[in-house]
Write an enzyme that holds these catalytic residues in place. Structure first.
Site, PDB file in Angstrom:
ATOM      1  N   GLN A 198      21.738  47.244   9.443  1.00 14.37           N
ATOM      2  CA  GLN A 198      23.101  46.725   9.408  1.00 14.37           C
ATOM      3  C   GLN A 198      23.528  46.365   7.992  1.00 14.37           C
ATOM      4  O   GLN A 198      24.689  46.030   7.782  1.00 14.37           O
ATOM      5  CB  GLN A 198      23.206  45.472  10.290  1.00 14.37           C
ATOM      6  N   PHE A 229      22.454  44.235  17.042  1.00 16.08           N
ATOM      7  CA  PHE A 229      22.619  42.877  17.566  1.00 16.08           C
ATOM      8  C   PHE A 229      22.188  41.794  16.581  1.00 16.08           C
ATOM      9  O   PHE A 229      21.864  40.676  16.979  1.00 16.08           O
ATOM     10  CB  PHE A 229      21.863  42.696  18.887  1.00 16.08           C
ATOM     11  N   GLU A 233      19.831  43.184  10.524  1.00 19.33           N
ATOM     12  CA  GLU A 233      20.511  42.645   9.348  1.00 19.33           C
ATOM     13  C   GLU A 233      19.522  42.384   8.223  1.00 19.33           C
ATOM     14  O   GLU A 233      19.762  42.727   7.076  1.00 19.33           O
ATOM     15  CB  GLU A 233      21.270  41.366   9.706  1.00 19.33           C
ATOM     16  N   ARG A 311      26.106  27.525  11.576  1.00 26.16           N
ATOM     17  CA  ARG A 311      27.114  28.013  12.535  1.00 26.16           C
ATOM     18  C   ARG A 311      26.952  27.330  13.888  1.00 26.16           C
ATOM     19  O   ARG A 311      27.941  27.132  14.611  1.00 26.16           O
ATOM     20  CB  ARG A 311      27.044  29.529  12.681  1.00 26.16           C
ATOM     21  N   ARG A 343      23.370  38.296  17.621  1.00 24.36           N
ATOM     22  CA  ARG A 343      24.765  38.284  18.066  1.00 24.36           C
ATOM     23  C   ARG A 343      25.265  36.872  18.407  1.00 24.36           C
ATOM     24  O   ARG A 343      24.832  36.250  19.364  1.00 24.36           O
ATOM     25  CB  ARG A 343      24.892  39.190  19.288  1.00 24.36           C
ATOM     26  N   PHE A 345      24.982  34.417  16.078  1.00 23.62           N
ATOM     27  CA  PHE A 345      24.475  33.795  14.848  1.00 23.62           C
ATOM     28  C   PHE A 345      24.471  32.265  14.912  1.00 23.62           C
ATOM     29  O   PHE A 345      24.969  31.575  14.027  1.00 23.62           O
ATOM     30  CB  PHE A 345      25.353  34.274  13.682  1.00 23.62           C
ATOM     31  N   ALA A 512      28.827  39.090  11.758  1.00 19.20           N
ATOM     32  CA  ALA A 512      29.869  38.064  11.850  1.00 19.20           C
ATOM     33  C   ALA A 512      31.138  38.591  12.519  1.00 19.20           C
ATOM     34  O   ALA A 512      32.234  38.087  12.272  1.00 19.20           O
ATOM     35  CB  ALA A 512      30.193  37.480  10.478  1.00 19.20           C
ATOM     36  N   GLU A 713      30.997  39.524  18.736  1.00 17.44           N
ATOM     37  CA  GLU A 713      30.170  38.396  19.167  1.00 17.44           C
ATOM     38  C   GLU A 713      30.784  37.503  20.243  1.00 17.44           C
ATOM     39  O   GLU A 713      30.069  37.040  21.134  1.00 17.44           O
ATOM     40  CB  GLU A 713      29.803  37.546  17.947  1.00 17.44           C
TER      41      GLU A 713
END
Length: 758
Positions: A198, A229, A233, A311, A343, A345, A512, A713
């Protein structure tokens, strides 16, 4: 005009026929080598001996590398430089790579790795939240607190106080395509990687660091992923770096693909949480004060844990105004794989915390939980501020929830559930309606940018390249629709090429929920520039005004004259007008200071709501989702088919996280649920028997790409309604609050029903 039309995914046919090519399907050079890691079998300890003689003698093995053999930097971390590619001196989780095998085949590499004899002096691992807290095993030196008002003081004036805690399990990404990379050495020491990631730019940077070369010497290409998902990343760094180093040392192409068991043991998961809460409400159930302690099990290195935990704090309010609030986050270092992006985060865990509180309050006051939710919603006409100081503008949940209540028959069904439960002793039903308010933007502000390259050829065909990656979510199709609409041509004239760091540099991760927002706007900027050049030329040639030039349905009209788009492209080429442009977009009006927990971290909020009805057997805990009704806010949809697909998949994945997907580590720190036989993702039979999804018809209140909203998300959190419906069913087994933990496996539901019946 293609925008707003329900157009299938651009690779849909390739997906279902098997024609779509992933990294493992790409032709490899005849002399390509294959890699495998040798893994630690201990969760914590000091390496006392490493005997790799049997590994080196194994058939097909060319080289075996340890940390001492790496040419330059031994690090795969996102930023903290705390995660070596190969362990040095100590091991910190079961599954940590210790050495790397380079062999002539995938099987030869794996079989050779199993022959190693590694001596480890084991230490007592830190595995649980309680162990980490007691040993002060924290990242950043200790807990982080954000607050507004005086929660402790205000709590004294509350008419009712509820206290409790909820354990929230982690989640395995279970992408269908595992982690895989292919590195091919080039002239001048350059390296080209084809990898399932990603974040191609991060891999470019980490490979360049490992080889001690400039960024321009490394090119990373990603055409598609078989799911991500969040698990691709940062988790793709290790195989990509390993392949690049091996290719550099051998001068041959090198490929690495994790087997599923290795993938699940090595890579990070969704963070599991324990949330302790205390909430004070007035007589009508409106919040007076709330206190949260969020205990986050991060694993052995930082990875992305700090922004994930941030988050979670940012979504501790969900859709509710909390006048006095304290949120304390404990980022705990444990001897488990480093938890990573997934997904949502961290948002789903924070949101579930406050939804549990609302449910507990409603049970204590004898109210329908929906009534408590509605009484605590943010004001839709006079914006109120979140605990971190951002005004909640464009808040449409009160209207959405009212519409969903009516369309789903919520009130009548709730009465029917109560009647059923009164008449049935064993099978209990439950129903819950839960809302979602999810902030859209990276909280690391500089990541909110994107670039694009658009080329128009002299026959009128168009290619697009941008920094976003396609992992099945339909990003490429949406961006192609943006370009086709901008030029007034059919989708067949537009081709999106593989994401490539050599074409669009310095990209952010596709994460995000920002892929369409950022890359769509960047592509639109490039398209607008080329169209403006075309317009100026046509206006000059036809002695017309630029406003008289129109692009529509594959034609370009100038007054009474009509040309094909291909004719216009040819004219531009013949008149030496550039048909190539770059586009750039940076999200406006965002700022964030995580130290004090204040700012405007999100450009806007996406909303949704779901009603889920379930049934459970109180004697076994076995359960089924009977029906789900969803109303979701995607702004002005660019592609309803893709948006509905994202909503459907997001809900099922969220429900899976909170019901069937259980990660289990034993007392030695070994992951016991490391294969499909022991880790249960939802199957097609687990989807609701009746599944109704509708899109909320409305434009985004801020100027996003064609006034659409992110949809990657937010839908996952609609699955919270399934969890709370099961809690509602368990509560029907008695008078006490069931204190259900997640995932709500049959075992947990059985004991929750027992607790309710005390």
């Amino acid at each position: 005009m293609t925008l707003g039309k329900a157009i299938p995914h651009d690779s849909a046919t390739g997906h279902v026929t098997g024609a779509a090519r992933y990294v493992d399907d790409l032709p490899t050079p005849a002399d390509c080598l294959h890699l495998a890691f040798g893994l630690s079998q201990s969760a914590r300890g000091v390496i006392t001996s490493v005997d790799l003689s049997a590994v080196r003698k194994a058939p097909g093995v060319l080289r075996v590398l340890t940390a001492a053999d790496l040419p330059h930097v031994n690090d795969i971390s996102t930023a903290a430089h705390d995660e070596p590619l190969l362990a040095k001196g100590e091991v910190h989780y079961q599954g940590q790579p210790i050495f790397l095998v380079i062999a002539t085949s995938h099987r030869a590499a794996r079989e050779a790795a199993a022959r190693a004899e590694i001596g480890i002096e084991e230490k007592e691992p830190i595995l649980t939240v309680e162990q980490a807290v007691s040993q002060n095993s924290y990242f950043e030196g200790g807990p982080l607190t954000w607050s507004r008002g005086e929660a402790e003081t205000a709590m004294q004036d509350a008419a009712h106080i509820v206290e409790g805690e909820i354990e929230i399990g982690g989640q395995e990404h279970f992408y269908l395509e595992g982690q895989v990379s292919l590195a091919e050495p080039q002239d001048n020491g350059d390296m080209v990687l084809k990898t399932s990631t990603q974040h191609p730019t991060e891999i470019q940077h980490k490979v360049a660091e490992a080889l001690a070369v400039p960024f321009h010497a490394v090119r990373v290409e990603t055409r598609r992923m078989g799911g991500g998902f969040g698990g691709k990343e940062s988790q793709g760094n290790a195989p990509a770096i390993a392949c690049a180093i091996a290719a550099h040392l051998t001068g041959r192409a090198c490929k690495m693909r994790y087997d599923r068991d290795d993938d699940m043991v090595i890579t990070g998961k969704r963070h599991d949480f324990k949330i302790r809460y205390k909430a004070g409400v007035d007589k009508r159930g409106r919040f007076v004060a709330v206190e949260f302690d969020q205990f986050v099990r991060c694993g052995w290195s930082q990875d992305l844990s700090l922004p994930v935990a941030d988050r979670a704090m940012l979504h501790a309010d969900n859709a509710y105004y909390l006048p006095n609030v304290r949120i304390t986050s404990h980022r705990l270092k444990t001897n488990t794989c480093s938890a990573t992006a997934f997904r949502g985060f961290g948002g789903p865990q924070g949101l579930l915390g406050i939804e549990r509180v609302v449910d507990h309050v409603a049970h204590t006051l004898g109210l329908d939980p929906l009534v408590v939710r509605q009484r605590n919603f943010y004001n839709k006409t006079k914006p109120q501020e979140t605990p971190y100081g951002q005004p909640v503008k464009g808040f449409i949940l009160p209207d959405m929830v009212k519409a969903l209540v009516d369309s789903s028959g919520y009130a009548e069904r709730r009465d029917a559930v109560a009647k059923w439960n009164a008449e049935n002793e064993v099978l209990k039903r439950g129903i819950a309606l839960t809302p979602v308010k999810f902030g859209i933007s990276f909280t690391l502000t500089h990541l909110n940018q994107a670039g694009a390259l658009v080329n128009v050829y002299s026959d009128g065909s168009i290619t697009i390249n941008h920094g976003g990656t396609e992992m099945g979510q339909g990003l490429f199709q949406k961006v192609a629709q943006v370009a086709a609409s901008g030029f007034g041509v059919s989708l067949g004239q537009v081709r999106i090429t593989a994401t490539d760091t050599g074409k669009v540099p310095n990209t952010s991760a596709t994460a995000a929920s920002s892929g369409s927002d950022l890359n769509g706007m960047a592509v639109k900027a490039a398209v607008d520039e080329i169209r403006a050049r075309m317009t100026r030329l046509l206006a000059q040639l036809h002695q017309a005004k630029p406003r008289d030039v129109k692009f529509k349905n594959g034609k370009v009209t100038v007054g009474q004259d009509e040309l094909t788009f291909g004719d216009v492209a040819r004219l531009c080429h013949e008149n030496r007008v550039s048909l190539s442009a770059t586009g750039f977009y940076a999200t406006p009006d965002i700022s964030w200071d995580r130290t004090i927990g204040r700012g405007h971290p999100f450009y806007y909020f996406a909303h949704g709501a779901a009603v889920t009805e379930v049934v459970m057997d109180r004697l076994t805990g076995e359960n089924r989702i009977l029906r789900c009704d969803i109303l979701h806010d995607v702004g002005q949809s660019m592609n309803p088919a893709i948006d509905i697909g994202q909503i459907e998949g997001g809900y099922v994945q969220g429900a899976g996280w909170l019901t069937t997907e259980e990660l289990v580590w034993d007392e030695k720190g070994r992951l016991r649920t490391h294969a499909p036989s022991t880790y249960k993702i939802p199957a097609s039979s687990d989807r609701p028997a009746e599944f109704n999804i509708a899109l909320w018809n409305g434009k985004n209140h801020v100027p996003t790409i064609y006034r659409s909203k992110a949809v990657g998300e937010p839908p996952l959190m609609l699955g919270v309604s399934a969890f709370l419906a099961l809690s509602d069913a368990a509560a029907a087994c008695g008078d006490s609050y069931p204190d259900l933990d997640a995932p709500a496996t049959p075992e947990r539901l059985f004991f929750a029903a027992k607790r309710a019946g005390k």
